[in-house]
Design an enzyme around this catalytic site. Sequence first.
Site, mmCIF file in Angstrom:
data_model
loop_
_atom_site.group_PDB
_atom_site.id
_atom_site.type_symbol
_atom_site.label_atom_id
_atom_site.label_comp_id
_atom_site.label_asym_id
_atom_site.label_seq_id
_atom_site.Cartn_x
_atom_site.Cartn_y
_atom_site.Cartn_z
ATOM 1 N N SER A 176 0.878 -1.176 0.000
ATOM 2 C CA SER A 176 0.000 0.000 0.000
ATOM 3 C C SER A 176 0.910 1.218 0.000
ATOM 4 O O SER A 176 2.070 1.125 0.393
ATOM 5 C CB SER A 176 -0.854 -0.032 1.276
ATOM 6 O OG SER A 176 -1.350 1.244 1.573
ATOM 7 N N TYR A 189 -1.599 -1.190 10.099
ATOM 8 C CA TYR A 189 -1.782 -1.475 8.669
ATOM 9 C C TYR A 189 -0.531 -1.049 7.896
ATOM 10 O O TYR A 189 0.047 -1.841 7.135
ATOM 11 C CB TYR A 189 -3.024 -0.736 8.152
ATOM 12 C CG TYR A 189 -3.307 -0.943 6.681
ATOM 13 C CD1 TYR A 189 -3.965 -2.086 6.237
ATOM 14 C CD2 TYR A 189 -2.911 -0.001 5.731
ATOM 15 C CE1 TYR A 189 -4.232 -2.284 4.894
ATOM 16 C CE2 TYR A 189 -3.170 -0.182 4.386
ATOM 17 C CZ TYR A 189 -3.834 -1.325 3.969
ATOM 18 O OH TYR A 189 -4.084 -1.521 2.632
HETATM 19 N N1 LIG Z 1 -8.736 -1.080 -1.862
HETATM 20 C C1 LIG Z 1 -7.708 -0.267 -1.797
HETATM 21 O O1 LIG Z 1 -7.833 0.959 -2.052
HETATM 22 C C2 LIG Z 1 -6.343 -0.785 -1.421
HETATM 23 C C3 LIG Z 1 -5.251 0.087 -1.477
HETATM 24 C C4 LIG Z 1 -3.982 -0.386 -1.127
HETATM 25 C C5 LIG Z 1 -3.813 -1.716 -0.763
HETATM 26 N N2 LIG Z 1 -4.908 -2.538 -0.729
HETATM 27 C C6 LIG Z 1 -4.667 -3.936 -0.322
HETATM 28 O O2 LIG Z 1 -5.253 -4.782 -1.309
HETATM 29 C C7 LIG Z 1 -5.675 -6.009 -0.680
HETATM 30 C C8 LIG Z 1 -7.137 -6.270 -1.017
HETATM 31 O O3 LIG Z 1 -7.871 -5.184 -0.491
HETATM 32 P P1 LIG Z 1 -9.422 -4.964 -0.779
HETATM 33 O O4 LIG Z 1 -9.614 -3.513 -0.790
HETATM 34 O O5 LIG Z 1 -9.854 -5.807 -1.923
HETATM 35 O O6 LIG Z 1 -10.033 -5.523 0.598
HETATM 36 P P2 LIG Z 1 -11.437 -6.192 0.953
HETATM 37 O O7 LIG Z 1 -12.455 -5.865 -0.066
HETATM 38 O O8 LIG Z 1 -11.673 -5.836 2.377
HETATM 39 O O9 LIG Z 1 -11.109 -7.758 0.835
HETATM 40 C C9 LIG Z 1 -10.233 -8.344 1.762
HETATM 41 C C10 LIG Z 1 -10.117 -9.822 1.485
HETATM 42 O O10 LIG Z 1 -9.268 -10.395 2.505
HETATM 43 C C11 LIG Z 1 -9.897 -11.541 3.050
HETATM 44 N N3 LIG Z 1 -9.525 -11.708 4.451
HETATM 45 C C12 LIG Z 1 -9.607 -10.808 5.458
HETATM 46 N N4 LIG Z 1 -9.235 -11.358 6.615
HETATM 47 C C13 LIG Z 1 -8.892 -12.649 6.347
HETATM 48 C C14 LIG Z 1 -8.437 -13.736 7.155
HETATM 49 N N5 LIG Z 1 -8.289 -13.624 8.475
HETATM 50 N N6 LIG Z 1 -8.194 -14.916 6.549
HETATM 51 C C15 LIG Z 1 -8.363 -15.071 5.210
HETATM 52 N N7 LIG Z 1 -8.805 -14.071 4.402
HETATM 53 C C16 LIG Z 1 -9.067 -12.878 4.973
HETATM 54 C C17 LIG Z 1 -11.405 -11.279 2.893
HETATM 55 O O11 LIG Z 1 -12.119 -12.499 2.775
HETATM 56 P P3 LIG Z 1 -13.034 -13.191 3.897
HETATM 57 O O12 LIG Z 1 -13.792 -12.124 4.594
HETATM 58 O O13 LIG Z 1 -13.839 -14.157 3.091
HETATM 59 O O14 LIG Z 1 -12.050 -13.906 4.774
HETATM 60 C C18 LIG Z 1 -11.439 -10.552 1.543
HETATM 61 O O15 LIG Z 1 -11.518 -11.500 0.500
HETATM 62 C C19 LIG Z 1 -5.408 -5.850 0.814
HETATM 63 O O16 LIG Z 1 -4.173 -6.454 1.142
HETATM 64 C C20 LIG Z 1 -5.315 -4.347 0.985
HETATM 65 O O17 LIG Z 1 -4.527 -3.990 2.088
HETATM 66 C C21 LIG Z 1 -6.156 -2.121 -1.034
#
Ligand SMILES: NC(=O)c1ccc[n+]([C@@H]2O[C@H](COP(=O)([O-])OP(=O)(O)OC[C@H]3O[C@@H](n4cnc5c(N)ncnc54)[C@H](OP(=O)(O)O)[C@@H]3O)[C@@H](O)[C@H]2O)c1
Length: 272
Positions: A176, A189
């Site tokens: 990130s 985070y």
């Molecule tokens: N969206 C952004 O703007 C952004 C920016 C920078 C970085 N990121 C990074 O990109 C990645 C994806 O982010 P996102 O925005 O798509 O997040 P999201 O929509 O909140 O999805 C998170 C995913 O992680 C899984 N997860 C969470 N806790 C878990 C656990 N204990 N065990 C197994 N799976 C788990 C969730 O699945 P379940 O609930 O089914 O377990 C879900 O599939 C993350 O690493 C985030 O930090 C996102």
Amino acid sequence: MSYAMSTNLDTNLTSNTPLSHDAIRHFVAPEECLQGKTILVTGASAGIGRVAALTYARYGATVLLLSRNISKLEAVYDEIENSGGKQPAILPMDLETATYDEMRRLAKLIDTEFGQLDGVLHNAGILGQLTPLEMYDVDLFAKVMYVNATATFMLTQALLPLLKESDNGSIVFTSSTVGTHPRAFWGAYALSKQTLEGMSDIFTQETQNTTNLRFNCINPGGTRTNMRAHAFPGENPMTLKTPEDIMSGYVCLMSDASIGVRGQVVALQPKD
Ligand SMILES: NC(=O)c1ccc[n+]([C@@H]2O[C@H](COP(=O)([O-])OP(=O)(O)OC[C@H]3O[C@@H](n4cnc5c(N)ncnc54)[C@H](OP(=O)(O)O)[C@@H]3O)[C@@H](O)[C@H]2O)c1
């Protein structure tokens, strides 16, 4: 889905020069560029991971779907099957509670059922609190560091023997902007993402002379998902890129076009 044209594809696939970050961001994915590969995606039930899993399947990969929510994983599974993708697999796992033995058993299961593992997208993550470190709940701090970083390390280590058998294994950690440049109030985070960048660097140094494995970090930048909405509740989500918009980089780092790209942190939206 359309991909912006910016690189000469033939050059991508034959050149010994590793791709630039710009070329990775704007990669024009050839049809079936992931054919024959088996790729594990963590956090495949929602957000970026869900779209990455669907996209990898569309480019020919067999995709292994890992997260906690089985019904959401089943929906992704059905979507892949209904669109003619290779039969995926659902691997339910809670990264907060899974033991190292369970992860090693998972590696064995993948070996038995699929006989190979060519890529891992470590995408699962949690946000924790946005608050000063002085006030950060210490139990939550430990949980965020564990799910985002420690469990990612454990899973990587458990899968390494299988990944080493791949001709060109690719391991992608999700960072990130606050991992690259830690920022006030982003607490555990930011620190967990900084740890992943360090982990990718150390794995790279330790494996680059003896294996074909490549370790890289991807930073998706602000993307329209639930996590982003929690982090920025006042933001209009329509101003953000969707996960579909940023898939070029995700496909590139898993495809053989990125052979030679090692130890990089690739920001998909560098102006974020
Ligand atoms: N969206 C952004 O703007 C952004 C920016 C920078 C970085 N990121 C990074 O990109 C990645 C994806 O982010 P996102 O925005 O798509 O997040 P999201 O929509 O909140 O999805 C998170 C995913 O992680 C899984 N997860 C969470 N806790 C878990 C656990 N204990 N065990 C197994 N799976 C788990 C969730 O699945 P379940 O609930 O089914 O377990 C879900 O599939 C993350 O690493 C985030 O930090 C996102």
